[in-house]
Design a protein around this motif. Structure first.
Motif, PDB file in Angstrom:
ATOM      1  N   TYR A  96      59.968  73.529 194.571  1.00 47.55           N
ATOM      2  CA  TYR A  96      59.509  72.444 194.271  1.00 47.55           C
ATOM      3  C   TYR A  96      59.716  71.334 195.321  1.00 47.55           C
ATOM      4  CZ  TYR A  96      58.952  68.022 191.029  1.00 47.55           C
ATOM      5  OH  TYR A  96      58.744  66.854 190.735  1.00 47.55           O
ATOM      6  N   ALA A  97      58.542  71.082 195.628  1.00 51.89           N
ATOM      7  CA  ALA A  97      57.961  69.595 196.605  1.00 51.89           C
ATOM      8  C   ALA A  97      57.701  68.549 196.522  1.00 51.89           C
ATOM      9  CB  ALA A  97      57.580  69.843 198.264  1.00 51.89           C
ATOM     10  N   SER A  98      58.756  67.147 196.182  1.00 51.62           N
ATOM     11  CA  SER A  98      58.254  65.985 195.899  1.00 51.62           C
ATOM     12  C   SER A  98      58.441  64.942 197.238  1.00 51.62           C
ATOM     13  CB  SER A  98      59.111  65.983 194.637  1.00 51.62           C
ATOM     14  OG  SER A  98      60.233  65.526 194.918  1.00 51.62           O
ATOM     15  N   VAL A  99      57.541  63.904 196.820  1.00 47.99           N
ATOM     16  CA  VAL A  99      57.985  62.144 197.737  1.00 47.99           C
ATOM     17  C   VAL A  99      57.688  61.412 196.900  1.00 47.99           C
ATOM     18  CG1 VAL A  99      57.559  60.926 199.773  1.00 47.99           C
ATOM     19  CG2 VAL A  99      56.901  63.990 199.471  1.00 47.99           C
ATOM     20  N   LYS A 100      59.172  60.789 196.907  1.00 47.09           N
ATOM     21  CA  LYS A 100      59.158  59.769 195.822  1.00 47.09           C
ATOM     22  C   LYS A 100      59.392  57.981 196.517  1.00 47.09           C
ATOM     23  CE  LYS A 100      62.012  62.353 194.734  1.00 47.09           C
ATOM     24  NZ  LYS A 100      61.673  63.568 195.210  1.00 47.09           N
ATOM     25  N   ARG A 101      58.474  56.875 195.803  1.00 48.31           N
ATOM     26  CA  ARG A 101      58.997  56.100 196.673  1.00 48.31           C
ATOM     27  C   ARG A 101      59.569  55.142 195.212  1.00 48.31           C
ATOM     28  NH1 ARG A 101      57.074  50.765 195.976  1.00 48.31           N
ATOM     29  NH2 ARG A 101      57.157  49.257 198.175  1.00 48.31           N
ATOM     30  N   TYR A 102      60.954  54.543 196.071  1.00 50.88           N
ATOM     31  CA  TYR A 102      61.597  53.770 194.767  1.00 50.88           C
ATOM     32  C   TYR A 102      61.760  52.339 195.581  1.00 50.88           C
ATOM     33  CZ  TYR A 102      63.518  58.206 193.441  1.00 50.88           C
ATOM     34  OH  TYR A 102      63.539  59.557 192.724  1.00 50.88           O
ATOM     35  N   SER A 103      61.913  51.344 194.628  1.00 53.95           N
ATOM     36  CA  SER A 103      62.429  49.869 195.164  1.00 53.95           C
ATOM     37  C   SER A 103      62.897  49.384 194.026  1.00 53.95           C
ATOM     38  CB  SER A 103      60.859  48.889 195.101  1.00 53.95           C
ATOM     39  OG  SER A 103      61.187  47.420 195.783  1.00 53.95           O
ATOM     40  N   TRP A 104      63.973  48.529 194.780  1.00 57.17           N
ATOM     41  CA  TRP A 104      64.816  47.728 193.714  1.00 57.17           C
ATOM     42  C   TRP A 104      65.591  48.727 192.486  1.00 57.17           C
ATOM     43  CZ3 TRP A 104      66.450  43.145 193.649  1.00 57.17           C
ATOM     44  CH2 TRP A 104      66.108  41.909 194.566  1.00 57.17           C
ATOM     45  N   ASN A 105      65.403  50.172 193.387  1.00 55.30           N
ATOM     46  CA  ASN A 105      66.282  51.376 192.747  1.00 55.30           C
ATOM     47  C   ASN A 105      64.886  51.712 190.743  1.00 55.30           C
ATOM     48  OD1 ASN A 105      68.636  53.140 192.187  1.00 55.30           O
ATOM     49  ND2 ASN A 105      69.485  51.824 190.598  1.00 55.30           N
ATOM     50  N   GLN A 106      63.752  52.007 191.304  1.00 55.15           N
ATOM     51  CA  GLN A 106      63.037  51.873 190.089  1.00 55.15           C
ATOM     52  C   GLN A 106      62.215  52.776 190.898  1.00 55.15           C
ATOM     53  OE1 GLN A 106      62.947  51.116 186.827  1.00 55.15           O
ATOM     54  NE2 GLN A 106      65.231  49.766 187.187  1.00 55.15           N
TER      55      GLN A 106
END
Length: 306
Positions: free
Chosen positions: A202-212
């Motif tokens: 399972y591969a994923s790329v995630k973007r977080y900003s201000w811990n969200q």
């Protein structure tokens, strides 16, 4: 009707004729083709609905990963099997955000890790005695982060040249507007999870900003060896002038004429990696050998604004 009127009526009908047999046959053929085409389309739609479970997969990534990645209390997530061109559109959207973040930032630091990333600050303290110019590599940034956020010591690992760790985080920094702090514009987490239910990666790329979590894409590779093909997420090329120091294998990555830069790879939803491909491209650069086949290969300077 008078005889004269009847004669005029027949006269006007002389210019009117019925359909010939050829015209009727052509019209019937066209109608049959249209009906057949519509039937085939409806059959394909129906088959896709029946086989939806072969397109979308429920993957058990574990409750901890689900909580850290998506802040949900579940062992499983629904994702698409590779190759998935629909998922590629989602990846392109995240890629556009990534490029926007790069254009508006002051520094980029790629940190390697094996486990999950629990370090997602909005600001990072700067020691008043610290000369920020010494933060000129991923390792120098990791060391600084370990001093001001000691719990990061168990998350991020030292690396140089090519990262040999399975996962990684990209810290994109910007001005904070406050003395003694640097702002974190966004953090991109790249993770690969080997799964047993079903067996694969399972591969994923995630973007977080201000811990969200602000955006992400994911994909499932049914071949359980696929994660080995993605072993090299980052490569860091230092300034060429550092060749004056003889440092063994690290010297081959001292290629930058002016500014240090990264090679960054993201998992491509349009590729279906197999054991044969993994064997063919299974050297120390791993997925890097597939760069010519993917749209998710980036060359990123460490200081984009300079």
């Amino acid at each position: 009707m008078t005889i004269k009127g009847h004669h005029n009526y027949l006269f006007h009908l002389k210019g009117v004729r019925g359909f010939s047999l050829t015209e009727i046959m052509i019209t019937s053929t066209i109608a049959a083709c249209l009906i057949t085409g519509v039937s085939l389309i409806m059959n394909v739609i129906g088959s896709n609905l029946e086989n939806q479970n072969t397109i979308v997969t429920k993957v058990n990534i574990g409750k901890i990963a689900s909580k850290v990645y998506y802040d949900i209390n579940s062992h499983t997530v629904n994702t698409y099997n590779a190759p998935s061109y629909g998922r590629t559109a989602t990846a392109d959207r995240l890629k556009s955000k990534f490029m926007d973040d790069i254009e508006g930032c002051t520094a980029v630091f790629c940190l390697a890790r094996d486990g999950h990333n629990t370090i997602k600050p909005a600001y990072i303290p700067l020691d008043a005695k610290l000369d920020a110019r010494v933060l000129d590599s991923p390792e120098s940034f990791r060391i600084h982060l370990s001093k001001v956020m000691t719990h990061s010591q168990n998350v991020f690992k030292p690396w140089r040249g090519v990262s040999q760790f399975s996962n990684g985080s990209i810290f994109i920094l910007s001005s904070s507007g406050f003395n003694g702090f640097i702002g974190v514009r966004s953090i991109y987490d790249i993770d690969f999870n080997q799964t047993a239910e079903p067996k694969g990666t399972y591969a994923s790329v995630k973007r977080y900003s201000w811990n969200q979590l602000t955006d992400y894409y994911d994909i499932f590779y049914s071949d359980d060896s696929a994660n080995e093909s993605f072993r090299s997420l980052f490569a860091f090329h230092e300034k060429r002038i550092r060749r004056v120091f003889n440092e063994g294998n690290a010297d081959s990555f001292k290629t930058a004429m002016e500014m240090p830069f990264y090679f960054i790879w993201w998992p491509d939803p349009s590729l279906k990696l197999t054991k044969e491909e993994m064997t063919t491209h299974g050297n120390h650069m791993g997925y890097g050998d597939l760069a010519q086949r993917t749209n998710y290969f980036f060359t990123v300077p460490i200081f984009p604004s300079l």
